[in-house]
Structure formats: structure tokens, C-alpha cells
Write a protein that holds these residues in place. Sequence first.
Motif, PDB file in Angstrom:
ATOM      1  N   ILE A 259       0.869  -1.185   0.000  1.00 28.77           N
ATOM      2  CA  ILE A 259       0.000   0.000   0.000  1.00 28.77           C
ATOM      3  C   ILE A 259       0.904   1.234   0.000  1.00 28.77           C
ATOM      4  CG2 ILE A 259      -1.850   1.259   1.204  1.00 28.77           C
ATOM      5  CD1 ILE A 259      -2.756  -1.535   0.456  1.00 28.77           C
TER       6      ILE A 259
ATOM      7  N   GLY B  87       0.710   6.798   2.682  1.00 29.72           N
ATOM      8  CA  GLY B  87      -0.271   7.886   2.639  1.00 29.72           C
ATOM      9  C   GLY B  87      -1.670   7.427   2.276  1.00 29.72           C
ATOM     10  N   GLU B  88      -1.769   6.244   1.669  1.00 27.27           N
ATOM     11  CA  GLU B  88      -3.109   5.764   1.300  1.00 27.27           C
ATOM     12  C   GLU B  88      -3.760   5.008   2.448  1.00 27.27           C
ATOM     13  OE1 GLU B  88      -3.405   3.754  -2.463  1.00 27.27           O
ATOM     14  OE2 GLU B  88      -2.343   5.404  -3.457  1.00 27.27           O
ATOM     15  N   VAL B  89      -5.089   4.976   2.408  1.00 28.49           N
ATOM     16  CA  VAL B  89      -5.826   4.225   3.434  1.00 28.49           C
ATOM     17  C   VAL B  89      -5.605   2.728   3.221  1.00 28.49           C
ATOM     18  CG1 VAL B  89      -8.128   3.694   4.337  1.00 28.49           C
ATOM     19  CG2 VAL B  89      -7.609   6.023   3.557  1.00 28.49           C
ATOM     20  N   TRP B  90      -5.364   2.017   4.294  1.00 27.80           N
ATOM     21  CA  TRP B  90      -5.268   0.559   4.196  1.00 27.80           C
ATOM     22  C   TRP B  90      -6.686  -0.002   4.085  1.00 27.80           C
ATOM     23  CZ3 TRP B  90      -1.005  -2.185   7.529  1.00 27.80           C
ATOM     24  CH2 TRP B  90       0.240  -1.578   7.287  1.00 27.80           C
TER      25      TRP B  90
ATOM     26  N   HIS C 267       3.452   9.768   5.643  1.00 24.29           N
ATOM     27  CA  HIS C 267       3.721  10.452   4.373  1.00 24.29           C
ATOM     28  C   HIS C 267       4.671  11.645   4.579  1.00 24.29           C
ATOM     29  CE1 HIS C 267       2.986  12.583   0.594  1.00 24.29           C
ATOM     30  NE2 HIS C 267       2.626  11.384   0.124  1.00 24.29           N
TER      31      HIS C 267
ATOM     32  N   ARG D  90      -4.939  15.969   4.602  1.00 26.11           N
ATOM     33  CA  ARG D  90      -5.562  14.879   3.845  1.00 26.11           C
ATOM     34  C   ARG D  90      -4.917  13.536   4.233  1.00 26.11           C
ATOM     35  NH1 ARG D  90      -4.438  13.150  -1.419  1.00 26.11           N
ATOM     36  NH2 ARG D  90      -3.087  14.938  -1.837  1.00 26.11           N
ATOM     37  N   TYR D  91      -3.598  13.538   4.348  1.00 30.46           N
ATOM     38  CA  TYR D  91      -2.915  12.289   4.708  1.00 30.46           C
ATOM     39  C   TYR D  91      -3.189  11.889   6.152  1.00 30.46           C
ATOM     40  CZ  TYR D  91      -0.628  12.637   0.237  1.00 30.46           C
ATOM     41  OH  TYR D  91      -0.398  12.702  -1.112  1.00 30.46           O
TER      42      TYR D  91
ATOM     43  N   ASN E  10      -6.439  10.155   6.132  1.00 31.95           N
ATOM     44  CA  ASN E  10      -6.236   8.780   5.666  1.00 31.95           C
ATOM     45  C   ASN E  10      -5.672   7.899   6.786  1.00 31.95           C
ATOM     46  OD1 ASN E  10      -7.085   9.563   3.179  1.00 31.95           O
ATOM     47  ND2 ASN E  10      -5.090   9.389   2.159  1.00 31.95           N
TER      48      ASN E  10
ATOM     49  N   THR F  25      -7.156   4.507   8.427  1.00 27.76           N
ATOM     50  CA  THR F  25      -6.390   3.256   8.563  1.00 27.76           C
ATOM     51  C   THR F  25      -6.450   2.758  10.011  1.00 27.76           C
ATOM     52  OG1 THR F  25      -4.934   3.807   6.717  1.00 27.76           O
ATOM     53  CG2 THR F  25      -4.073   2.238   8.323  1.00 27.76           C
TER      54      THR F  25
END
Length: 366
Positions: free
Chosen positions: A39, A42-45, A73, A85-86, A89, A93
Motif C-alpha cells: 500500500i 499515505g493511502e488508506v489501508w 507520508h 488529507r494524509y 487517511n 487506517t
Amino acid sequence: MGIMQMTFRWYGNEFEKISLSKIKQIPGVTGVVGCLMDIPVGEVWPEKRISALVKQVHDAGLAIEVIESVNIHDDIKIGLPSRDRYIENYKQTIRNLAKYGIKVICYNFMPIFDWIKSDLNYVLPDGSKTLAFEKNKIPDDPKELLARYSKHTGGFTLPGWEPNRLAHLEYLFNIYKDVDENKLRQNLLYFLNAIMPTCEEYNIRMAIHPDDPPYSLFGLPRIIKNRNDLDWLCRSVDTPYNGITLCTGSIAEDPTNDVYAILEEFTHRGRIYFAHVRNICYLHPEIPGNKDFYEAPHLSSDGSLDMYRIVKALYDNGFKGYIRPDHGRMIWGEVGRPGYGLYDRALGIAYINGLWEALDKCEKGV
Ligand code: CS2
Ligand code: MN
């Protein structure tokens, strides 16, 4: 008296050769420390991926309550407006992980690189291979180090050394150019304060890993290096959801750190949720200021650290948490991810378990 749960770091079927069934056969291991390597930072798990991971581990008869790591991130570390934003996220998570029984998230707050070593295949006199750090072998240009790593990892991606991100090294160094230690500290606090309500609501404890090595390299700021930094961290966000992954090797890589006193103090303060236990051997300790070392077998007499004192510091101060051996050497012909072979880490576990049992029986007078 302490209570510990012995764990083993596992990267997942797609990312390593060690199977869960082998891990299950290591005496005393009750769980794995997991992650989702693919993943992007920074992205959602995604919930689906987490539930599949947890199911797979449970089906193998093991627990999974610790994640190492959910990486942070760069925009959060730098303090860019996009950090919010991060952070959102990250909070999502946390919620997703909590739903599947995760209790502790290990992370670090080091700009650009995770751990830095000069050598991933340092050969010891017995023929085993280990990780080592020799200052005069660290190139001035970090790109050279990347090139060296890419040839020496046996085809594995090192955690925190994602090739896609590091392909833009100059860009990364450039965006970090105004981030000094103070700025980085403020950015860590901003991040922690933002996520703490979610951690509290979902009962997830954050456990920061110390910087490895615990001093600046390539001019990058480092803020989790010693006792005072850990004290600052605990006081600044003073809730049980903000704590430490105490990595004995990383802390001891600066020989002026008193690793035993640090373990005693922060275990006693109830802020160590996860312990990485490893031994290191200082190279040329007779040279003032020299910090070179290699990662030794776990046994005290093979390195510079007293592992009995380390385990005792945890035990005597009422450690209640997860523990794992840290890096191991490559022995018995094993080929694997540097630092993360099966055999030497299994030996480390047997040894730590032995120390723990002896301490427990002494204390209980049996
Ligand atoms: C680990 C670190 O392999 C290691 O040394 O202890 O990579 C650790 O997982 C990260 O720094 C935590 O985010
Ligand atoms: Mn560690």
C-alpha cells in the motif's frame, strides 16, 4: 514482574519466503507483527486487505495485534498543507485496523530514509552475514548508497526504502530543505495531536521507533535519538495512546545512550508497548567518538550489549507488551531479506524466552 507476548515480524506471503507455518513452529511465538507492504505511503489501508491478512494469520494459529509499520507520508513530516488529507487517511487506517483486532502501530518519523547501514552483507568470522555500519563507508551522496542497496538486498525491497519514492531523491532532499529538528518536532506533534482522539476511541496505541542510527546523516534532522527525546515525546502528548517501540539496537548505536537506564525508565513509566531486542557489537570502541558496529548474534557474549540486563529491565519494571527479536544474521545458507531471515531470529527468540523464564522463576521463587 512483566508479561510479554513474543512475536515475529512477517511481511506477507507475496513479500517473503518464510511461511506462517514455520513461524508457528518457533517455541513461544504467539503472534506475528504484520504489514501491507504494497500500500503506497499515505493511502488508506483497505478493510478488505486487512481482514484477509488477519484471517490468514489466525488460520495459521497465530495472533496479529501489532503493525509495523504504517509509514508516515512525507507531507506530514514536512508540514505541507496537504498533510491534513494524509492525516485523515491515517485516521481511517487506524479505524480499519482496530476493527480487526490491531492494538499497536509501530511507526517512525525519520525523513526520507528508514534505517541506514553501510553494509547489508557484512561477513563475520564464522561465515554468517549481517548488517553493519561503518561511517567511512557511507558515501557523501545518498544515491550511491541506494545503488549499493539495490545490489545487495537479494531482490527484496527493504521496508521504508520504497524504490518509487526514492527514485526522486533530489526532489525529496529539496522539499525537506527547510525542515530542521524543531520543525520536524512540531510536525510530529501536529500529527500525534490530530490522531490521538481516534486512537483513544479505537484503542490503538502508537509506538514510535527510534531513529536508526540515532543521529543525523546526510544533513537530515533526527528527533528520536535518546532519553531526552523520548521524554519530550511522552510529555508533549501525555496519553497512554502515545508511546514507544523501544529498539535496543537503534538506541545503543549511539554508545553515549544508556540503553539499560532508558529501558528501565520508560518501562516503569508504562510507555513502551513494543520492544525490539537485538545485540550489536561496537567496532573499535577504543577510538573516542567511534560509533561503528555490526549487528551481532543475540547472545550477550557475542556482542557489546548485556541482553540479560536488557530483558531484566523490561521484566523488573513491569513490561506488558509485545516483544520481538530484531534483525538476525543470515546463517545455515539461508538467503532472504537482509536482517529478516528465519533461523537467527528464531535462535534470538529461544534465547530471550530463556532469559525471561529464568527471571520469572527467580522472582516467583520456583
Ligand atoms: C525496523 C525498522 O528493520 C528495522 O530496523 O526496526 O525498519 C522499523 O520497522 C521502522 O523504523 C519502524 O517504522
Ligand atoms: Mn528496530
